[in-house]
Design a protein around this motif. Structure first.
Motif, PDB file in Angstrom:
ATOM      1  N   GLU A  48      46.226 -28.480 -25.215  1.00  0.00           N
ATOM      2  CA  GLU A  48      46.899 -29.706 -25.642  1.00  0.00           C
ATOM      3  C   GLU A  48      45.978 -30.915 -25.474  1.00  0.00           C
ATOM      4  OE1 GLU A  48      50.738 -32.072 -23.979  1.00  0.00           O
ATOM      5  OE2 GLU A  48      50.903 -29.895 -23.954  1.00  0.00           O
ATOM      6  N   HIS A  49      45.131 -30.884 -24.447  1.00  0.00           N
ATOM      7  CA  HIS A  49      44.248 -32.013 -24.191  1.00  0.00           C
ATOM      8  C   HIS A  49      42.810 -31.730 -24.631  1.00  0.00           C
ATOM      9  CE1 HIS A  49      47.235 -34.474 -22.206  1.00  0.00           C
ATOM     10  NE2 HIS A  49      47.667 -33.396 -21.597  1.00  0.00           N
ATOM     11  N   ASP A  50      42.653 -30.775 -25.548  1.00  0.00           N
ATOM     12  CA  ASP A  50      41.327 -30.473 -26.099  1.00  0.00           C
ATOM     13  C   ASP A  50      40.289 -30.140 -25.042  1.00  0.00           C
ATOM     14  OD1 ASP A  50      41.938 -30.693 -28.818  1.00  0.00           O
ATOM     15  OD2 ASP A  50      41.934 -32.875 -28.661  1.00  0.00           O
ATOM     16  N   LEU A  51      40.702 -29.389 -24.042  1.00  0.00           N
ATOM     17  CA  LEU A  51      39.745 -28.946 -23.028  1.00  0.00           C
ATOM     18  C   LEU A  51      39.493 -27.454 -23.242  1.00  0.00           C
ATOM     19  CD1 LEU A  51      41.468 -30.730 -20.030  1.00  0.00           C
ATOM     20  CD2 LEU A  51      39.247 -31.359 -21.005  1.00  0.00           C
ATOM     21  N   GLU A  52      38.275 -27.034 -22.981  1.00  0.00           N
ATOM     22  CA  GLU A  52      37.935 -25.625 -23.224  1.00  0.00           C
ATOM     23  C   GLU A  52      38.518 -24.752 -22.106  1.00  0.00           C
ATOM     24  OE1 GLU A  52      35.109 -27.239 -20.380  1.00  0.00           O
ATOM     25  OE2 GLU A  52      36.052 -28.011 -22.193  1.00  0.00           O
ATOM     26  N   ARG A  71      50.044 -31.296 -15.857  1.00  0.00           N
ATOM     27  CA  ARG A  71      50.974 -30.490 -16.653  1.00  0.00           C
ATOM     28  C   ARG A  71      51.035 -29.056 -16.129  1.00  0.00           C
ATOM     29  NH1 ARG A  71      55.211 -29.556 -18.490  1.00  0.00           N
ATOM     30  NH2 ARG A  71      55.458 -28.187 -20.267  1.00  0.00           N
ATOM     31  N   THR A  72      49.905 -28.578 -15.636  1.00  0.00           N
ATOM     32  CA  THR A  72      49.849 -27.199 -15.137  1.00  0.00           C
ATOM     33  C   THR A  72      50.566 -27.054 -13.801  1.00  0.00           C
ATOM     34  OG1 THR A  72      47.720 -26.968 -16.215  1.00  0.00           O
ATOM     35  CG2 THR A  72      48.273 -25.322 -14.584  1.00  0.00           C
ATOM     36  N   ARG A  89      47.186 -19.685 -10.053  1.00  0.00           N
ATOM     37  CA  ARG A  89      48.302 -19.158 -10.844  1.00  0.00           C
ATOM     38  C   ARG A  89      48.224 -17.640 -10.977  1.00  0.00           C
ATOM     39  NH1 ARG A  89      52.515 -22.368 -10.539  1.00  0.00           N
ATOM     40  NH2 ARG A  89      52.418 -24.237 -11.813  1.00  0.00           N
ATOM     41  N   LEU A 141      45.577 -35.156 -16.932  1.00  0.00           N
ATOM     42  CA  LEU A 141      46.888 -34.878 -17.529  1.00  0.00           C
ATOM     43  C   LEU A 141      47.112 -33.376 -17.687  1.00  0.00           C
ATOM     44  CD1 LEU A 141      47.161 -37.763 -20.136  1.00  0.00           C
ATOM     45  CD2 LEU A 141      48.452 -37.496 -18.006  1.00  0.00           C
ATOM     46  N   ALA A 142      46.053 -32.643 -18.033  1.00  0.00           N
ATOM     47  CA  ALA A 142      46.197 -31.181 -18.153  1.00  0.00           C
ATOM     48  C   ALA A 142      46.489 -30.573 -16.786  1.00  0.00           C
ATOM     49  CB  ALA A 142      44.938 -30.576 -18.763  1.00  0.00           C
ATOM     50  N   ARG A 172      37.400 -38.207 -20.788  1.00  0.00           N
ATOM     51  CA  ARG A 172      37.471 -36.809 -20.378  1.00  0.00           C
ATOM     52  C   ARG A 172      38.386 -36.642 -19.166  1.00  0.00           C
ATOM     53  NH1 ARG A 172      35.943 -31.621 -19.922  1.00  0.00           N
ATOM     54  NH2 ARG A 172      35.834 -30.982 -17.759  1.00  0.00           N
ATOM     55  N   ALA A 179      48.215 -26.415 -21.461  1.00  0.00           N
ATOM     56  CA  ALA A 179      47.958 -27.807 -21.072  1.00  0.00           C
ATOM     57  C   ALA A 179      46.525 -28.185 -21.435  1.00  0.00           C
ATOM     58  CB  ALA A 179      48.200 -27.981 -19.572  1.00  0.00           C
ATOM     59  N   ARG A 180      45.605 -27.279 -21.214  1.00  0.00           N
ATOM     60  CA  ARG A 180      44.201 -27.591 -21.536  1.00  0.00           C
ATOM     61  C   ARG A 180      44.007 -27.681 -23.049  1.00  0.00           C
ATOM     62  NH1 ARG A 180      40.564 -27.798 -17.388  1.00  0.00           N
ATOM     63  NH2 ARG A 180      38.842 -27.520 -18.844  1.00  0.00           N
ATOM     64  N   ARG A 190      50.799 -21.734 -18.983  1.00  0.00           N
ATOM     65  CA  ARG A 190      51.031 -23.175 -18.889  1.00  0.00           C
ATOM     66  C   ARG A 190      49.702 -23.914 -18.693  1.00  0.00           C
ATOM     67  NH1 ARG A 190      55.786 -25.644 -15.177  1.00  0.00           N
ATOM     68  NH2 ARG A 190      54.933 -27.728 -14.955  1.00  0.00           N
ATOM     69  N   TRP A 191      48.874 -23.335 -17.843  1.00  0.00           N
ATOM     70  CA  TRP A 191      47.543 -23.903 -17.637  1.00  0.00           C
ATOM     71  C   TRP A 191      46.776 -23.936 -18.961  1.00  0.00           C
ATOM     72  CZ3 TRP A 191      43.147 -20.808 -18.462  1.00  0.00           C
ATOM     73  CH2 TRP A 191      41.918 -21.428 -18.188  1.00  0.00           C
ATOM     74  N   ARG A 203      42.112 -36.627 -20.008  1.00  0.00           N
ATOM     75  CA  ARG A 203      42.592 -35.342 -20.512  1.00  0.00           C
ATOM     76  C   ARG A 203      42.673 -34.322 -19.388  1.00  0.00           C
ATOM     77  NH1 ARG A 203      38.764 -33.438 -24.555  1.00  0.00           N
ATOM     78  NH2 ARG A 203      37.270 -34.807 -23.593  1.00  0.00           N
TER      79      ARG A 203
END
Lengths: 714, 333
Positions: free
Chosen positions: B286-290, A210-211, A161, A206-207, A200, B283-284, B279-280, A203
């Motif tokens: 939103e999903h509780d990712l660091e 979404r990206t 990105r 899905l992340a 994990r 999204a992270r 957005r990246w 998540r």
């Protein structure tokens, strides 16, 4: 140029890596030195980079016309079905004429695999640093970036990105890992660990989805699953690709059962142990001569140890087609897993019938008895194997049906068409900001002027015959520049009012310019000495029958009026019932009191303050209390703090009309007389009169919103 | 008229009825009693339910609701100042909610320093949702394009550039005697431009970290980029009105034309990059990712570049419009 500007190039030239740069900058901006000096200035943006645009602006003459594929390693099609799939996709991409580059996050098992890509004309970069360097240098060249697998996407989505913002990002799930892990938990030694991993991965996947701009699911089921989790996603199905043979090898030469699978993939290990323990004995009870042949890379000891008279655990085989051609039945006793099973597709596309579990059949659109045999419990599974092994008619029917299904859905031409659509159809528009950026009270668009009815304008005026007379008194200084003539023309142009305009001139005219004849005719009084303004006004008033007039207006000679000023101004004063009123002043002129500056959205406001100049208007009901003007304040200073007390005691209203402001820009106030002297006179005057303070006087309540167009400046 | 209140809260709003209701709700919960402060609510021409929201809260507060056709933030604030009756005015935003002690703190700070030229800056933090937004965290804690609090100390005396709209208070007399907002500023710089003029009167801004409000609106990258364009436009006007070295430094208008010439062909790319990385990051989150440090660096760089480019874009746009207005001919560049 400030010292900071001089230091900036030096700072940029220092050979420090970015982490240290940021630390030093942070320390400089927020550390103990930053607190030096009590007053500091806010800087609008402290960039997270050193403001060097070079790193962000690629050459404009290089088109974004290539496709980049990123996967965990160069594909190893003979080792795992994911690689097999990707290799075929790469072939399809190349066939469609695309220029394709490849990034592998790590080395494949042998350098040959990367070389095989290069041999096909695919530029290949292996390892994270080579990958990043390439993205930084060439990211602008990509129209699409295809990223496979969740772990790879996790690492590469952000750099893609950042360095290839123009590219459409396609995220290939390969299969939904979290679904596979969830299913595997029931069969695992440590289900908690696997469930946590599933959580994990859910998540993460899905992340990633979404990206990305577009997501690839391998089956319709998985597409539905993704959309159920996040309906905003743009999910397309791209199944495994399988070259389909024209005709299956003849049945007469076939024997035994066959299984192939990459054993780094845990469900395959489980399937073999399960089959060996629970199904194969049942099969061999009926068909004692039948053996199982197991082929696949990364075969663990737990599978190798199955090797026995009943089972041949072969391990890796370079050429697998002969295995399919020699076997009589392919078994897929999978108890968990996800996605589309490459091995089953491969078997069907070779014309080898399959007996499988429902998990194995998933995502391929297979129908029991029609294209394959599907059985879940060991006894049924074993019975299906025995039946298919013995029934040649059934065998031939399933072989043909499998080939037909593969040709219709999973052959190269069919998938190539899906791939083309996936690459060319424009992605859905990114979700842009939903709320306007204007912030409180503001709006970025230009002023919207309402053309609706002008409330004050349509308020009824007094009858024309009897009570539409206005006396306007003005004072001008002929010796210096003034607008008296222009003001006269504007005031006399009134359509609604009968205007009686009378000027007094003060001082001598030293200029050579001929006096305006009209102005001359309107000048009723001439005073060569500097007589104070309100003394002069009283002299003019003395010659007029003031009671004949509905309004008395007093004007200075240094203001600019908008066209139609008197009619609009008096209509509003009339409608709002102001006994004493003044127009607001425009913001671009001189101001004595901030309070009288024009309020843009306001037509008028009731106030406790009306200035003594440059223009005020007194209605007849205020004549008795304010006229003649109090000469104890000769220049008028202080009168504006006394008038509200006088008028309010009689229940009368004062107001400022914002809709028709006057511009007062010709001369600075107090440019023609002494400030200190007048200020002292005002204090003395106020000491003897009940009056308001500035804060008491400058309060508006209520305000009337503007409904007609604003005259912002004359 | 009622008894004079201690403090007038001037709240300007435009089309944000749901947020406004929360802002007014917080005013109902102040430690100061409702008879001790008034609320002047200026509706800058909203097209939504703003009037109904005002009517709902009118019985609970000493609230005056006035409506004007949309005229911009500076005009709305001036409208509020003219209506205010208290000796102290505090400017609030419709997307912030006050802590229950905030008004009291503003009032106390002024009581401690009654000099007319002393203004008070309160602290604004982020609401729960906003604090999760990578963009909001960036513009308030790293790039500080929205707020600049991390480096301020409680009680610190600051210059004019800290007279931030929506969270500052001053004596009403200071404005009446020395200047109101210039309505040419429809959005951005209206507060600092006024403060620059008030500087002549000796304006000082005292930071009171206990006068707390919370921002309850999450801006998107596009929102913030648009905001920066508007800010850039206002910066140019500000600089034109006051060609002073302090204003030049604050508005950052030096060299913008040549900088824009380099950036302009890439502006869409900068926008796309910031959008993509945002957005990246969202999204992270939103999903509780660091967010890993390297990617965060890329994200911050993209934000910084886009917002800087947007500000420059706004400044140059306004500059060229002005040239067109002056020469009445097409500016070919």
């Amino acid at each position: 140029m400030s010292p900071i500007d001089l230091l900036r190039p030096l700072w940029r030239a220092l050979p420090i890596d970015i982490h240290w740069r940021q630390r030093i900058k942070h320390w400089l901006l927020q550390g103990p030195l930053a607190g030096r000096g009590s007053r500091r200035m806010a800087v609008l943006d402290v960039p997270a980079w050193d403001s060097d645009w070079r790193v962000l602006l690629p050459p404009l003459d290089e088109p974004a016309d290539r496709l980049l594929v990123i996967d965990w390693k160069p594909p190893t099609p003979d080792l795992d079905s994911g690689s097999f799939r990707l290799r075929l996709i790469l072939d399809l991409l190349l066939e469609s004429g695309l220029a394709v580059d490849f990034i592998g996050d790590r080395e494949a098992e042998s350098p040959d695999y990367a070389e095989a890509l290069c041999a096909r004309g695919i530029r290949t970069f292996v390892g994270p640093s080579a990958a990043l360097e390439h993205l930084i240098a060439q990211g602008h060249r990509y129209r699409q970036v295809w990223i496979s697998r969740p772990e790879v996407a996790e690492v590469y989505l952000a750099p893609v990105r950042a360095h290839a913002p123009q590219a459409t990002v396609i995220y290939d799930t390969v299969d939904l890992h979290w679904v596979r892990f969830e299913r595997g938990a029931a069969f695992a030694a440590d289900p908690t660990e696997l469930l946590e991993r599933a959580h994990r991965y859910r998540r993460l996947e899905l992340a990633n989805a979404r990206t990305a701009d577009r997501v690839i699911a391998i089956t319709e089921d998985e597409r539905a699953r993704l959309l159920q989790e996040d309906p905003r996603l743009d999910v397309r199905v791209l199944p495994n690709v399988h070259p389909v043979v024209d005709r299956a090898a003849p049945l007469s030469e076939r024997r035994d059962l066959f299984f192939i699978g990459g054993f780094q993939h845990e469900p395959n290990v489980d399937a073999m142990q399960y089959f060996a323990a629970e199904i194969l004995p049942l099969v061999r009870a009926e068909l004692p001569e039948v053996r199982l042949r197991i082929v696949g890379s990364h075969m663990p000891d737990s599978v190798r140890e199955l090797d026995s008279p009943a089972i041949e655990a072969v391990g890796y085989v370079a050429e697998v087609e002969p295995c399919f051609a020699r076997a009589r039945i392919f078994v897929a006793p999978l108890r968990h897993g996800a996605g589309m099973k490459g091995k089953i597709g491969q078997s069907l596309s070779q014309g080898l019938p399959v007996v499988m579990t429902r998990i194995g059949a998933e995502g391929m659109g297979l129908t029991h008895e029609q294209d394959a045999l599907i059985a879940d419990d060991p006894a049924t599974f074993a019975a299906a194997v025995v039946r298919l092994y013995r029934d040649e008619v059934l065998w031939s029917r399933l072989s043909e049906a499998g080939l037909a299904l593969m040709r219709a859905r999973y052959s190269a031409p069919v998938v190539a068409e899906q791939l083309r659509a996936l690459l060319t159809e424009p992605p859905a528009e990114p979700v842009a900001g939903s709320s306007p950026a204007a912030g409180t009270g503001g709006r970025p668009e230009s002023v919207e002027l309402r053309s609706g009815e002008d409330g004050a304008r349509t308020a009824s005026l007094p009858p024309r015959e009897t009570d539409r007379r206005v006396l306007i008194l003005g004072i001008y200084l002929p010796g210096i520049a003034n607008h008296a003539a222009t003001i006269s023309r504007e005031l006399l142009g009134s359509r609604d009012w009968e205007v009686d305009l009378r000027w007094a001139s003060v001082g001598t005219d030293s200029s050579e310019a001929p006096a305006d004849p009209e102005l001359k005719a309107l000048t009723r009084l001439h005073s060569p000495e500097r007589v104070p303004k309100f003394v002069l006004l009283n002299r003019l008033l003395a010659e007029a029958e003031i009671e004949r007039y509905r309004y008395l207006l007093v004007v200075d000679d240094d203001i600019e009026l908008s066209p139609g000023f008197v009619d609009r101004f008096l209509a509003i004063q009339e409608a709002r019932d102001f006994t004493l009123a003044q127009p607001a002043r425009t913001h671009d002129g001189y101001t004595d009191h901030q309070f009288v500056n024009q309020l843009l959205g306001v037509e008028s406001r009731r106030t406790r303050f009306v200035e003594i100049g440059p223009l005020f208007s007194l209605r007849r009901d205020g004549f008795a209390s304010l006229l003649p003007f109090d000469e104890e304040a000769p220049m008028g200073w202080g009168l504006d703090f006394v008038w509200p007390v006088v008028l309010e005691s009689q229940g009368r209203r004062l107001g400022i009309v914002d809709a028709v402001p006057v511009r007062h820009a010709l001369r600075k106030p107090v440019s023609t007389y002494d400030y200190t002297e007048t200020q002292t006179a005002m204090q003395a005057f106020l000491a003897r009169r009940p009056h308001l303070t500035l804060s008491e006087a400058c309060i508006a309540d209520p305000t009337y919103p503007l409904t007609g167009p604003t005259a912002i400046a004359p | 008229m009622n008894r004079t209140p201690l403090i007038s809260a001037i709240l300007c709003t435009y089309d944000r009825a749901p947020l406004l209701a929360r802002a007014l709700g917080a005013l109902c919960a102040q430690a100061l009693g409702p008879e001790q402060f008034e609320v002047v609510l200026v509706d800058d021409g909203s097209n939504d339910d703003t009037a109904q929201v005002a009517a709902t809260f009118a019985p609970l507060l000493d609230l005056r609701y006035v409506r004007q056709p949309n005229s911009g933030l500076a005009a709305a604030k001036n409208h509020g100042v003219c209506l205010a009756r208290a000796p102290i005015v505090v400017f609030l935003d419709d997307d912030d909610v006050l802590d229950s002690r905030a008004l009291e703190r503003h009032w106390l700070s002024h009581r401690q320093d009654p000099r007319v030229e002393t203004a008070v800056l309160g602290y604004t933090g982020l609401g729960y949702e906003q604090a999760r937004s990578p963009l909001m965290r960036y513009v308030t804690g790293v790039g500080c394009q929205l707020f600049y609090y991390p480096s301020l100390k409680d009680g610190q005396e600051l210059d004019f550039s800290f007279f931030w709209g929506g969270r500052s208070s001053c004596k009403r007399a200071l404005l009446l005697e020395h200047g109101l907002f210039d309505p040419v500023f429809r959005f951005g710089a209206e507060d600092i431009e006024l403060a620059f003029r008030l500087r002549e009167a000796g304006l000082r801004v005292r930071y009171d970290a206990q006068a707390i409000s919370t921002m309850i609106r999450t801006l998107s990258v596009d929102d913030f980029a648009r905001r920066c364009v508007l800010q850039g436009r206002s910066n140019w006007v500000f600089h034109q009105r006051h060609p002073h070295k302090l204003v030049r430094a604050w508005t950052q208008v030096d060299g913008v034309e040549s900088e824009w010439a380099r950036i302009a062909p890439h502006y869409e790319r900068l926008l796309a990059s910031a959008r993509g990385l945002d957005r990246w990051a969202n999204a992270r989150v939103e999903h509780d990712l660091e967010l890993d440090p390297r990617s965060t660096e890329l994200l911050h760089r993209a934000y910084a570049a886009l917002f800087r480019a947007s500000r420059i874009k706004g400044t140059v746009e306004r500059m060229r419009e002005e040239r067109l207005e002056r020469h009445g001919e097409v500016d070919r560049l």
